[in-house]
Design a protein around this motif. Sequence first.
Motif, PDB file in Angstrom:
ATOM      1  N   SER A  52     -21.431 -33.304  25.584  1.00  0.00           N
ATOM      2  CA  SER A  52     -22.076 -31.914  25.892  1.00  0.00           C
ATOM      3  C   SER A  52     -22.218 -31.737  27.197  1.00  0.00           C
ATOM      4  N   LEU A  53     -22.057 -32.941  28.173  1.00  0.00           N
ATOM      5  CA  LEU A  53     -22.334 -32.588  29.553  1.00  0.00           C
ATOM      6  C   LEU A  53     -21.524 -31.765  30.232  1.00  0.00           C
ATOM      7  N   ALA A  54     -20.176 -31.669  29.723  1.00  0.00           N
ATOM      8  CA  ALA A  54     -19.043 -30.753  30.561  1.00  0.00           C
ATOM      9  C   ALA A  54     -19.504 -29.447  30.496  1.00  0.00           C
ATOM     10  N   GLY A  55     -20.165 -28.985  29.307  1.00  0.00           N
ATOM     11  CA  GLY A  55     -20.776 -27.788  29.145  1.00  0.00           C
ATOM     12  C   GLY A  55     -21.911 -27.335  30.073  1.00  0.00           C
ATOM     13  N   ASP A  56     -22.644 -28.429  30.649  1.00  0.00           N
ATOM     14  CA  ASP A  56     -23.798 -28.111  31.476  1.00  0.00           C
ATOM     15  C   ASP A  56     -23.550 -27.903  32.918  1.00  0.00           C
ATOM     16  N   GLN A  57     -22.190 -27.990  33.097  1.00  0.00           N
ATOM     17  CA  GLN A  57     -21.808 -27.882  34.672  1.00  0.00           C
ATOM     18  C   GLN A  57     -21.920 -26.588  35.088  1.00  0.00           C
ATOM     19  N   GLN A  58     -22.206 -26.430  36.472  1.00  0.00           N
ATOM     20  CA  GLN A  58     -22.753 -25.080  36.817  1.00  0.00           C
ATOM     21  C   GLN A  58     -21.862 -25.425  38.207  1.00  0.00           C
ATOM     22  N   ASN A  59     -20.561 -24.363  38.563  1.00  0.00           N
ATOM     23  CA  ASN A  59     -19.649 -24.663  39.271  1.00  0.00           C
ATOM     24  C   ASN A  59     -19.378 -23.471  40.373  1.00  0.00           C
ATOM     25  N   ARG A  60     -20.194 -22.357  40.074  1.00  0.00           N
ATOM     26  CA  ARG A  60     -20.028 -21.271  40.954  1.00  0.00           C
ATOM     27  C   ARG A  60     -20.640 -21.622  42.411  1.00  0.00           C
ATOM     28  N   ALA A  61     -20.344 -21.022  43.498  1.00  0.00           N
ATOM     29  CA  ALA A  61     -20.879 -21.274  44.719  1.00  0.00           C
ATOM     30  C   ALA A  61     -22.192 -21.229  44.905  1.00  0.00           C
ATOM     31  N   VAL A  62     -22.660 -20.104  44.290  1.00  0.00           N
ATOM     32  CA  VAL A  62     -24.272 -19.607  44.161  1.00  0.00           C
ATOM     33  C   VAL A  62     -24.966 -20.734  43.260  1.00  0.00           C
ATOM     34  N   ASP A  63     -24.562 -21.311  42.361  1.00  0.00           N
ATOM     35  CA  ASP A  63     -25.131 -22.557  41.636  1.00  0.00           C
ATOM     36  C   ASP A  63     -25.446 -23.714  42.589  1.00  0.00           C
ATOM     37  N   TYR A  64     -24.795 -23.687  43.889  1.00  0.00           N
ATOM     38  CA  TYR A  64     -24.971 -24.942  44.597  1.00  0.00           C
ATOM     39  C   TYR A  64     -26.074 -24.554  45.517  1.00  0.00           C
ATOM     40  N   LEU A  65     -26.590 -23.625  45.848  1.00  0.00           N
ATOM     41  CA  LEU A  65     -27.552 -22.779  46.810  1.00  0.00           C
ATOM     42  C   LEU A  65     -29.118 -23.009  45.970  1.00  0.00           C
ATOM     43  N   PRO A  66     -30.000 -22.929  47.121  1.00  0.00           N
ATOM     44  CA  PRO A  66     -31.261 -23.126  46.841  1.00  0.00           C
ATOM     45  C   PRO A  66     -31.588 -21.639  46.032  1.00  0.00           C
ATOM     46  N   ALA A  67     -32.760 -21.527  45.277  1.00  0.00           N
ATOM     47  CA  ALA A  67     -33.280 -20.380  44.635  1.00  0.00           C
ATOM     48  C   ALA A  67     -33.851 -19.532  45.738  1.00  0.00           C
ATOM     49  N   SER A  68     -34.121 -20.011  46.887  1.00  0.00           N
ATOM     50  CA  SER A  68     -34.949 -18.987  47.871  1.00  0.00           C
ATOM     51  C   SER A  68     -33.837 -18.658  48.958  1.00  0.00           C
ATOM     52  N   ALA A  69     -32.671 -18.896  48.892  1.00  0.00           N
ATOM     53  CA  ALA A  69     -31.468 -18.494  49.631  1.00  0.00           C
ATOM     54  C   ALA A  69     -31.225 -16.825  49.509  1.00  0.00           C
ATOM     55  N   GLY A  70     -31.029 -16.337  50.466  1.00  0.00           N
ATOM     56  CA  GLY A  70     -30.713 -14.685  50.154  1.00  0.00           C
ATOM     57  C   GLY A  70     -29.709 -14.486  49.492  1.00  0.00           C
ATOM     58  N   SER A  71     -28.479 -14.943  49.645  1.00  0.00           N
ATOM     59  CA  SER A  71     -27.568 -14.700  48.611  1.00  0.00           C
ATOM     60  C   SER A  71     -27.691 -15.088  47.079  1.00  0.00           C
ATOM     61  N   THR A  72     -28.519 -16.138  46.885  1.00  0.00           N
ATOM     62  CA  THR A  72     -29.029 -16.708  45.519  1.00  0.00           C
ATOM     63  C   THR A  72     -29.984 -15.587  45.111  1.00  0.00           C
ATOM     64  N   ARG A  73     -30.912 -14.870  45.924  1.00  0.00           N
ATOM     65  CA  ARG A  73     -31.805 -13.854  45.323  1.00  0.00           C
ATOM     66  C   ARG A  73     -30.846 -12.710  44.880  1.00  0.00           C
ATOM     67  N   ALA A  74     -29.749 -12.323  45.850  1.00  0.00           N
ATOM     68  CA  ALA A  74     -28.974 -11.354  45.590  1.00  0.00           C
ATOM     69  C   ALA A  74     -28.189 -11.230  44.248  1.00  0.00           C
ATOM     70  N   ALA A  75     -27.666 -12.519  43.937  1.00  0.00           N
ATOM     71  CA  ALA A  75     -26.919 -12.821  42.682  1.00  0.00           C
ATOM     72  C   ALA A  75     -27.788 -12.799  41.520  1.00  0.00           C
ATOM     73  N   ALA A  76     -29.131 -13.337  41.543  1.00  0.00           N
ATOM     74  CA  ALA A  76     -29.949 -13.412  40.536  1.00  0.00           C
ATOM     75  C   ALA A  76     -30.085 -11.784  40.112  1.00  0.00           C
ATOM     76  N   LEU A  77     -30.450 -10.961  41.357  1.00  0.00           N
ATOM     77  CA  LEU A  77     -30.795  -9.544  40.936  1.00  0.00           C
ATOM     78  C   LEU A  77     -29.496  -8.719  40.303  1.00  0.00           C
ATOM     79  N   GLN A  78     -28.361  -9.095  40.884  1.00  0.00           N
ATOM     80  CA  GLN A  78     -27.081  -8.533  40.186  1.00  0.00           C
ATOM     81  C   GLN A  78     -27.173  -8.998  38.625  1.00  0.00           C
ATOM     82  N   ASP A  79     -27.372 -10.011  38.465  1.00  0.00           N
ATOM     83  CA  ASP A  79     -27.397 -10.556  37.116  1.00  0.00           C
ATOM     84  C   ASP A  79     -28.253  -9.789  36.137  1.00  0.00           C
TER      85      ASP A  79
END
Length: 709
Positions: A52-79
């Motif tokens: 099941s581990l392969a299904g846990d992977q998060q490989n978008r660029a935004v997934d690599y970033l911290p939750a506090s980053a501006g681009s991460t916050r923008a992506a979360a609001l888009q979602d």
Amino acid sequence: MGATSTKSTADAPAQAPPRREKDGRRAARLVPWGVLVLWLAVLALAGPMAGSLAGDQQNRAVDYLPASAGSTRAAALQDALPGGEATGLLVVYHRDGGLTAADRATAAGQMADVAKAHRLTGAGQPRGVRSEDGSTLMYPVESTEPGQDDAAVEAFVEDVRAVAAGGDGLTVQVGGPGAVGTDMKEVYSSLDGPLLYTTVAVVAVLLILIYRSPLLWLLPLLVAGAADATAMAAVHGLHRAFDITVTGQSQGVMTILVFGAGTDYALLLVSRYREELRRVPRPYDAMRAALRGCGPAVLASSATVAAGLLCLLAADLNSSRGMGPIAAVGVLCALAAMTTLLPALLVLLGRRVFWPLVPVYGGEPPARRGLFTSMGGSVARRPLAVLTGGAVLLGALALGAVNLPGGLKNDGAFTSTPESVAAMRTLARADSDGGAQPITVMAPAGRAAEVAAAARTTEGVTAVERGRSGGGWTELSVTARAVPDSAGEAATVEALRAELDGRYGTYVGGPGAQQLDLADTSARDRLLVVPLVLLSVLLVLVALLRSIVAPLLLVAAVIAVWGASLGIGGLVFGPLFGFGGTDPALPLLSFVFLVALGVDYGIFLMHRMREESLAGAAPAAAALTALRTTGGVIASAGLVLAATFSVLLSMPLVSLVELGFVIAVGVLLDTFLVRTCLVTSASLLLGRRVWWPGRLGRSAQHPGNSPTP
């Protein structure tokens, strides 16, 4: 009574040895089988979780970033907006020499078909943007229809690719963030099998050459496979329990570590076990003696590696923070398997597992090769010259780091050229103006009009369009004048943030903003994590070696290796490999791995040197004996570890190739130059002072008058 009592007392000692012998034989039979049954039970439980581990992977660029980053916050609001996250594509039509009227008609018709088949954002059919030279026509296509479902996004991208077709000199390529994400996911999903098979093949070849046995080489591989499955199951559990970020990179590195570090531990154990079989008649007793002999060094080295890796938990970058516990779990699972399952299998198979070079009880070991004895003699004759020359060489190599290419861009992430990357490169060559990769601005809904007006007047912006609204936020799509992934686009992102974030409370996102946040966060993480790694490793070494000078020597050595390895990377990444950028996380990850793994080998050498000193050997004799006795094992272990990390060079992602190259080169430098020559020469020059301020550094030792460890 008295006679009976006397008889019983007299008989008791005579009966004790047979009873102990019988208990020992029973343990020799039951303990290995018990360990084997326990591991079979563990694997039965771990198998489904590991899958099941392969299904846990998060490989978008935004997934690599911290939750506090501006681009991460923008992506979360888009979602969170109605329809979920939008999938953005760029359909690029190109003909060398210029597009014809028929080409433009074909493009318009195909985009009409896409608009009919899918619910696109914006009004009606996508609007095409022509390049100045007339050779390229680009259509931005965006839809919220797939939402956040990966399968739906992939299906949308493939459908657009099926509709947008060229021919007869007209090329059509689908790029943009959605297509890049799909291509990236396809690459990561294809890593697991080839990575595992290649790693197994490389380790198998090396073990066959080292052991020269038709059976023995197979055992470490089987045990490493069991450790890898267990580690994947454990990481899956950690992800579910603590939501740690699992990426294709971290899972791949974990597999490499399990096989590389696990095989290193196996080499040490098997070498000591073979030695004990010549002294002890029964394999079970020989294995107990082997574990007592090399177990502390293996435990200390694995603890050092795990401690260094866990320092990555302090990183702000999600991918680096997740890499720490994932890699540490791999090392600890390898340790557990190699110190329990491997000994059980070796004992159950007995001496015949070494065939044709079976160690005979009471036999003499084969004569040692004189390589490390000769090298030690050379170092002993001119220690200062060797140390100075090696230090100069490492310093010169480290200067190559200034030649490292700049940050890795989206279109340079692959070693090959998938369609999404080809589309972006076509756009860059044509210098198509406007809309190639929109910058996302999430604005408070009540101030969206003000934000849009301010964005239009920002330097580098050519157009602003209002997007979806919901939850108190409005999405604005900002078109930059500069092409994607360029310095001009980065300047536009920074200008938007400077103009909008403080005044209006906006968040600027999109691929360009994510790359900026990735570089900034990686730089901050280095300032925090590097000192933590050095401190944790230093404390473990001080506790193990009971000295300050020796740990400082080892830490300085691995820092020099890291600098030289990055320098070699700077000399080959651009000119030889053709890479246009360096992964922002490379300096930190390579530092953590090289320090932890390099100190691992230093422990084997210095711990043996300390043992010889405690036994009364003079400092020079202790250093040369340690080199002679551990040099072969360290060399074999270094070759295996370097070879396993070299497997990453065959992977299709630049970040993995760069990481694998730097670590493999660093391990080889550490094994054959630093440990063999520089640490030994420094120890010879320092003499007893290398153990300061411990007892070994304060007083001369004599046989029979050594301090207790």
